[in-house]
Design a protein around this motif. Sequence first.
Motif, mmCIF file in Angstrom:
data_model
loop_
_atom_site.group_PDB
_atom_site.id
_atom_site.type_symbol
_atom_site.label_atom_id
_atom_site.label_comp_id
_atom_site.label_asym_id
_atom_site.label_seq_id
_atom_site.Cartn_x
_atom_site.Cartn_y
_atom_site.Cartn_z
ATOM 1 N N PHE A 241 0.851 -1.184 0.000
ATOM 2 C CA PHE A 241 0.000 0.000 0.000
ATOM 3 C C PHE A 241 0.893 1.242 0.000
ATOM 4 O O PHE A 241 2.040 1.211 0.451
ATOM 5 N N GLU A 242 0.361 2.353 -0.484
ATOM 6 C CA GLU A 242 1.124 3.607 -0.538
ATOM 7 C C GLU A 242 1.015 4.314 0.817
ATOM 8 O O GLU A 242 0.422 5.392 0.948
ATOM 9 N N ASN A 243 1.607 3.715 1.810
ATOM 10 C CA ASN A 243 1.669 4.311 3.148
ATOM 11 C C ASN A 243 2.894 3.726 3.853
ATOM 12 O O ASN A 243 3.879 3.404 3.195
ATOM 13 N N HIS A 244 2.822 3.556 5.164
ATOM 14 C CA HIS A 244 3.977 3.010 5.880
ATOM 15 C C HIS A 244 4.339 1.598 5.424
ATOM 16 O O HIS A 244 5.434 1.115 5.717
ATOM 17 N N TRP A 245 3.463 0.942 4.676
ATOM 18 C CA TRP A 245 3.779 -0.387 4.159
ATOM 19 C C TRP A 245 4.975 -0.355 3.202
ATOM 20 O O TRP A 245 5.644 -1.375 3.009
ATOM 21 N N LEU A 246 5.229 0.788 2.604
ATOM 22 C CA LEU A 246 6.404 0.893 1.743
ATOM 23 C C LEU A 246 7.690 0.584 2.506
ATOM 24 O O LEU A 246 8.663 0.096 1.930
ATOM 25 N N LEU A 247 7.680 0.863 3.811
ATOM 26 C CA LEU A 247 8.861 0.571 4.621
ATOM 27 C C LEU A 247 9.032 -0.928 4.842
ATOM 28 O O LEU A 247 10.146 -1.382 5.130
ATOM 29 N N PHE A 248 7.964 -1.699 4.715
ATOM 30 C CA PHE A 248 8.101 -3.156 4.832
ATOM 31 C C PHE A 248 8.964 -3.696 3.691
ATOM 32 O O PHE A 248 9.837 -4.544 3.896
ATOM 33 N N THR A 249 8.701 -3.201 2.480
ATOM 34 C CA THR A 249 9.527 -3.642 1.346
ATOM 35 C C THR A 249 10.962 -3.137 1.506
ATOM 36 O O THR A 249 11.918 -3.848 1.184
ATOM 37 N N SER A 250 11.118 -1.908 1.999
ATOM 38 C CA SER A 250 12.468 -1.366 2.221
ATOM 39 C C SER A 250 13.233 -2.189 3.243
ATOM 40 O O SER A 250 14.438 -2.444 3.079
ATOM 41 N N MET A 251 12.546 -2.607 4.300
ATOM 42 C CA MET A 251 13.200 -3.400 5.341
ATOM 43 C C MET A 251 13.676 -4.742 4.789
ATOM 44 O O MET A 251 14.789 -5.203 5.077
ATOM 45 N N GLY A 271 10.265 3.973 -0.517
ATOM 46 C CA GLY A 271 9.555 4.342 0.704
ATOM 47 C C GLY A 271 10.304 5.389 1.509
ATOM 48 O O GLY A 271 9.697 6.301 2.086
ATOM 49 N N VAL A 272 11.628 5.286 1.543
ATOM 50 C CA VAL A 272 12.435 6.275 2.265
ATOM 51 C C VAL A 272 12.263 7.656 1.644
ATOM 52 O O VAL A 272 12.098 8.661 2.356
ATOM 53 N N ARG A 273 12.284 7.728 0.326
ATOM 54 C CA ARG A 273 12.104 9.025 -0.358
ATOM 55 C C ARG A 273 10.725 9.600 -0.085
ATOM 56 O O ARG A 273 10.570 10.812 0.095
ATOM 57 N N LYS A 274 9.716 8.744 -0.057
ATOM 58 C CA LYS A 274 8.348 9.209 0.214
ATOM 59 C C LYS A 274 8.264 9.875 1.581
ATOM 60 O O LYS A 274 7.669 10.944 1.733
ATOM 61 N N PHE A 275 8.859 9.224 2.597
ATOM 62 C CA PHE A 275 8.811 9.812 3.934
ATOM 63 C C PHE A 275 9.700 11.049 4.023
ATOM 64 O O PHE A 275 9.347 12.021 4.704
ATOM 65 N N ARG A 276 10.818 11.032 3.356
ATOM 66 C CA ARG A 276 11.723 12.182 3.406
ATOM 67 C C ARG A 276 11.129 13.410 2.727
ATOM 68 O O ARG A 276 11.202 14.531 3.265
ATOM 69 N N ASP A 277 10.520 13.211 1.574
ATOM 70 C CA ASP A 277 10.130 14.344 0.728
ATOM 71 C C ASP A 277 8.670 14.741 0.853
ATOM 72 O O ASP A 277 8.309 15.875 0.526
ATOM 73 N N ILE A 293 7.085 3.180 11.879
ATOM 74 C CA ILE A 293 7.747 4.095 10.952
ATOM 75 C C ILE A 293 9.157 4.477 11.393
ATOM 76 O O ILE A 293 10.137 4.221 10.676
ATOM 77 N N HIS A 294 9.298 5.098 12.557
ATOM 78 C CA HIS A 294 10.632 5.531 12.979
ATOM 79 C C HIS A 294 11.586 4.360 13.252
ATOM 80 O O HIS A 294 12.753 4.398 12.821
ATOM 81 N N PRO A 295 11.152 3.299 13.956
ATOM 82 C CA PRO A 295 12.088 2.179 14.161
ATOM 83 C C PRO A 295 12.576 1.552 12.860
ATOM 84 O O PRO A 295 13.748 1.189 12.742
ATOM 85 N N MET A 296 11.676 1.426 11.863
ATOM 86 C CA MET A 296 12.105 0.845 10.599
ATOM 87 C C MET A 296 13.007 1.794 9.827
ATOM 88 O O MET A 296 14.022 1.377 9.253
ATOM 89 N N LEU A 297 12.673 3.071 9.795
ATOM 90 C CA LEU A 297 13.538 4.030 9.110
ATOM 91 C C LEU A 297 14.943 4.019 9.712
ATOM 92 O O LEU A 297 15.946 4.076 8.986
ATOM 93 N N ASN A 298 15.021 3.944 11.035
ATOM 94 C CA ASN A 298 16.338 3.941 11.682
ATOM 95 C C ASN A 298 17.174 2.750 11.229
ATOM 96 O O ASN A 298 18.360 2.888 10.894
ATOM 97 N N ASP A 299 16.574 1.555 11.221
ATOM 98 C CA ASP A 299 17.326 0.356 10.840
ATOM 99 C C ASP A 299 17.635 0.328 9.344
ATOM 100 O O ASP A 299 18.723 -0.095 8.921
ATOM 101 N N ILE A 300 16.686 0.782 8.527
ATOM 102 C CA ILE A 300 16.895 0.799 7.075
ATOM 103 C C ILE A 300 18.010 1.781 6.707
ATOM 104 O O ILE A 300 18.915 1.464 5.928
ATOM 105 N N LEU A 301 17.947 2.978 7.272
ATOM 106 C CA LEU A 301 18.929 4.007 6.935
ATOM 107 C C LEU A 301 20.328 3.643 7.410
ATOM 108 O O LEU A 301 21.327 4.040 6.782
#
Length: 464
Positions: A241-251, A271-277, A293-301
């Motif tokens: 889905f076009e929401n925080h689920w994008l981070l699931f694929t990123s993870m 997904g990272v670009r979506k949240f950043r921009d 959102i934040h825990p996944m972004l931290n580990d992905i980044l």
Amino acid sequence: TRNDFRLADIQIARVCHQCPRGQDNHPDQKPSQHFLQPVTSGGHKARSFMFHIHQLDLIKNLNNMFNKLLFMSNSFFGRFKKRDNKVVEEHLPIREDRIFWVETLQKIAFPVLNNLKKGSLKKNMSLEASNSESNKIAHLEAFANVFNGIAPWLELGPDESEEGRLREKYILLTLKAIGNAVDSNNNDYIIFTENKQSLMSIALFAQGLLRSKTQIWNNLSMDVQARIIYELKNTRIIAPFENHWLLFTSMIEATLLEFTGECDKERLTYGVRKFRDEWYLEFDVNYYNSIFIHPMLNDILKIMRKYSIGEGELLDVQLMRSSRYASQLERIISPEGSYPLLGKSLTFRCGVFHLLSQASLFKILPRNIEPSQVRSALTKVLETQFEGYQNFDDKGWLSIGLNGHQIEIAENCINTGSLYACCTIFLPLGLSFNDSFWVGPFEEWTTLKAWNGNLVESDQPIDF
């Protein structure tokens, strides 16, 4: 007995089989009789001394005495108590906080891991859901959530301490459980792409692997690793889905990058670009920023920066944002260990503090918040929800609700497995027992300070 062990001071006595903390007596359980600990009305547990009782007659006499005292009128004891309107928090000796956390971890996680190890998770796990369709992935959700939460604790590895030996058992338990979960010939073959909802659970499983690379991933056999890689790559057939689920694929792609050296870069970075921009400026009142959102972004980044991928430059700002949000999460914990009921997924219980726990693990708490202050607050939350058995069914599985069986509070996608997202509160167990988070003295958290009339600093924003 000591002179200060007076009738007026006795509120409750705990007897314990395994450790000094003791366990609240479940209505269906008889307390084991090994240690006796008094608790005083002054708000501080008198744990500087311990009576080791071995005489059966003395045990019976003491138990009889305490049972009588507990059933006597509160008004009688009130004559001896000081009148004080302050919110007084009774707190444990420092080491016992960690013991309680580990005990609670076992209480929640063991049924899932032990049954999966034996190939009996599907057979024995209680199933409940608002929508029966969500039960299809309940077993995968339960394991993924448990593993994701306890992975940093496992990553500490075994040592000669009692907790270290226990960790060794749980590491072996988890390795066997994962082997069964990806074995298509096993009754508990659960890690596979069955439907869209499975994307979330496989992402949480992948995050757990990143959090325990040394003790879990590196100790899996090559064929199990290969099957995991296959299942992770197989999620690419799912459009999130076009929401925080994008981070699931990123993870998932970040995990593949770490373990194989390659990934689908577009699925990793989109997904990272979506949240950043775009999306970071949007506002919605719920706990998803902390849960996902934040825990996944931290580990992905962190992975993206490690492999010099451009979007990884966001990591510094992202960690500052996480630090700021962690301070807000600390401030919403009430003196009683409750918190505001906002938005969805309240059945995750203490899992709504995922980011606060991760910030403690990463040591990125704001300078005006002491680690031991967060430990004291989260311990109170754990005590409120899991010191008793109100959130378990009669077979030891978590039941749907916030504090008791309350299925009406659950969304349609919630099932029994979803409830084990509460395990993310255990991330600070990945810090060694002599870390400042664990060795610092009890400290009042913000709301406890405020309602006790003590000094409280204003909420401080971060100047980016």
